[in-house]
Motif scaffolding. Structure first.
Motif, short mmCIF file in Angstrom:
data_model
loop_
_atom_site.label_atom_id
_atom_site.label_comp_id
_atom_site.label_asym_id
_atom_site.label_seq_id
_atom_site.Cartn_x
_atom_site.Cartn_y
_atom_site.Cartn_z
N THR A 42 -6.16 -5.05 1.20
CA THR A 42 -5.21 -5.96 1.86
C THR A 42 -4.85 -5.46 3.25
OG1 THR A 42 -4.29 -6.45 -0.33
CG2 THR A 42 -3.01 -7.14 1.60
N PRO A 43 -5.24 -6.19 4.30
CA PRO A 43 -5.01 -5.71 5.67
C PRO A 43 -3.55 -5.38 5.98
CG PRO A 43 -6.56 -7.54 5.69
CD PRO A 43 -6.03 -7.45 4.29
N GLY A 44 -2.64 -6.25 5.56
CA GLY A 44 -1.23 -6.01 5.86
C GLY A 44 -0.72 -4.73 5.25
N ALA A 45 -1.08 -4.47 4.00
CA ALA A 45 -0.64 -3.25 3.33
C ALA A 45 -1.28 -2.02 3.96
CB ALA A 45 -0.99 -3.31 1.84
N VAL A 46 -2.54 -2.13 4.34
CA VAL A 46 -3.21 -1.00 5.00
C VAL A 46 -2.52 -0.66 6.31
CG1 VAL A 46 -5.34 -0.30 6.16
CG2 VAL A 46 -5.45 -1.40 3.92
N GLU A 47 -2.21 -1.67 7.10
CA GLU A 47 -1.54 -1.45 8.38
C GLU A 47 -0.16 -0.82 8.19
OE1 GLU A 47 -0.12 -4.02 12.33
OE2 GLU A 47 -1.25 -4.98 10.71
N ARG A 48 0.57 -1.30 7.18
CA ARG A 48 1.92 -0.79 6.95
C ARG A 48 1.90 0.68 6.53
NH1 ARG A 48 4.46 -0.55 2.18
NH2 ARG A 48 2.99 -2.04 1.24
N ILE A 49 1.02 1.04 5.59
CA ILE A 49 0.97 2.42 5.11
C ILE A 49 0.43 3.36 6.18
CG2 ILE A 49 0.03 3.96 3.35
CD1 ILE A 49 2.19 1.91 2.41
N ALA A 50 -0.52 2.88 6.98
CA ALA A 50 -1.03 3.70 8.07
C ALA A 50 0.09 4.02 9.06
CB ALA A 50 -2.18 2.98 8.76
N SER A 51 0.90 3.03 9.38
CA SER A 51 2.01 3.23 10.30
C SER A 51 3.06 4.17 9.72
CB SER A 51 2.64 1.88 10.65
OG SER A 51 3.77 2.05 11.47
N GLU A 52 3.29 4.03 8.43
CA GLU A 52 4.32 4.83 7.75
C GLU A 52 3.92 6.29 7.62
OE1 GLU A 52 5.42 5.31 3.10
OE2 GLU A 52 5.51 3.26 3.87
N THR A 53 2.64 6.57 7.40
CA THR A 53 2.19 7.92 7.07
C THR A 53 1.40 8.60 8.18
OG1 THR A 53 0.13 7.12 6.09
CG2 THR A 53 2.05 7.31 4.63
N SER A 54 0.96 7.83 9.18
CA SER A 54 0.06 8.33 10.22
C SER A 54 -1.33 8.65 9.68
CB SER A 54 0.63 9.56 10.94
OG SER A 54 1.84 9.21 11.60
N ALA A 55 -1.63 8.22 8.46
CA ALA A 55 -2.98 8.33 7.93
C ALA A 55 -3.83 7.19 8.49
CB ALA A 55 -2.96 8.27 6.40
N HIS A 56 -5.14 7.33 8.40
CA HIS A 56 -6.05 6.31 8.89
C HIS A 56 -6.30 5.27 7.79
CE1 HIS A 56 -7.00 8.78 12.38
NE2 HIS A 56 -7.22 9.81 11.57
N GLY A 57 -6.00 4.03 8.08
CA GLY A 57 -6.20 2.97 7.10
C GLY A 57 -7.53 2.25 7.33
N ILE A 58 -8.25 2.01 6.25
CA ILE A 58 -9.54 1.31 6.30
C ILE A 58 -9.46 0.13 5.35
CG2 ILE A 58 -12.01 1.46 5.83
CD1 ILE A 58 -11.77 4.49 6.42
N VAL A 59 -9.75 -1.05 5.84
CA VAL A 59 -9.76 -2.24 5.00
C VAL A 59 -11.14 -2.40 4.39
CG1 VAL A 59 -9.46 -4.73 4.91
CG2 VAL A 59 -8.00 -3.36 6.41
#
Length: 238
Positions: free
Chosen positions: A42-59
């Motif tokens: 889910t793109p929205g969830a990936v973007e949110r968690i990446a912003s929250e944790t500074s981890a790299h999100g991949i859809v």
């Protein structure tokens, strides 16, 4: 005295990283200084968690054959290599859970694609990078998240249990085959947790009786550290 392997700088990929155990792993690893890439659909969830944790999100969807190559390329591009792969993303198959006689063939295929074939394909795509990490003395670990349903025949858990049992056995075989490459393979059962997946499977369960995902994540990270320490000690003795 055991050699301590700090998490700072460790390159880790986690599938299913936006909820439940996967999210707890991403948060814990990132907080301890690991370089983390996580995968979810889910793109929205990936973007949110990446912003929250500074981890790299991949859809991406690890159950999709077409997604595996792009996912693996992004992991290696973002992290510059890979030390630890955690195959955490899972599918229950039919929801609500169903007896095997009432399970559609497509539902069984869905569970196998997410819980067995997807982890196999992703591990295969990343195995060269993991072996390179082991040769460099960093250590390399693949963690496949299992379940007690992999060893106990629970009525109604056929698709999930069969796929997890296959993953568990696959892990054991790969552990034997990869020992010479220095890549450790672990099959870990985190126990019954208070997660969205468990709530789908057993909606009547009392959350107070379930393990917190954060506690399970801490246990898994301890197991990873132990495997990396063992790899480092072996490298020192050579």
């Amino acid at each position: 005295m055991p050699i301590q392997t700090p998490l700072r700088g460790l390159r880790v990929a986690v599938t299913g990283g936006t909820s439940g155990l996967g999210l707890a792993l991403v948060r814990n690893l990132a907080a301890q200084g690991a370089h983390v890439a996580f995968i979810a659909r889910t793109p929205g969830a990936v973007e949110r968690i990446a912003s929250e944790t500074s981890a790299h999100g991949i859809v991406g969807d690890i159950a999709s054959k077409e997604d595996i190559h792009p996912i693996s390329l992004q992991i290696l591009g973002l992290l510059g290599g890979l030390d630890v792969l955690i195959n955490n993303a899972s599918s229950l198959g039919p929801v609500p859970l169903a007896l095997l006689a009432d399970t559609q063939c497509e539902e069984l295929e869905q569970a196998l694609a997410a819980n067995l074939v997807g982890p196999f394909r992703l591990t295969k795509a990343l195995f060269g990078a993991l072996a390179a990490s082991a040769r460099e003395g960093r250590g390399a670990v693949v963690v496949n998240i299992s379940s007690d349903a992999a060893v106990t025949a629970y009525a109604g858990w056929g698709a999930y249990g069969a796929s997890k049992a296959a993953l568990r056995h696959l892990t054991g075989i790969w552990a034997e085959e990869a020992r010479g490459e220095g890549v450790a393979f672990l099959s870990l059962d985190p126990g019954d947790m208070d997660t969205p997946l468990h709530a789908l499977a057993v909606p009547e369960a009392d959350p107070a009786t379930l393990k917190h995902p954060e506690d399970a994540a801490a246990e898994i990270i301890t197991a990873i550290r132990s495997a990396l320490d063992a790899d480092t000690a072996a490298e020192v003795q050579r």
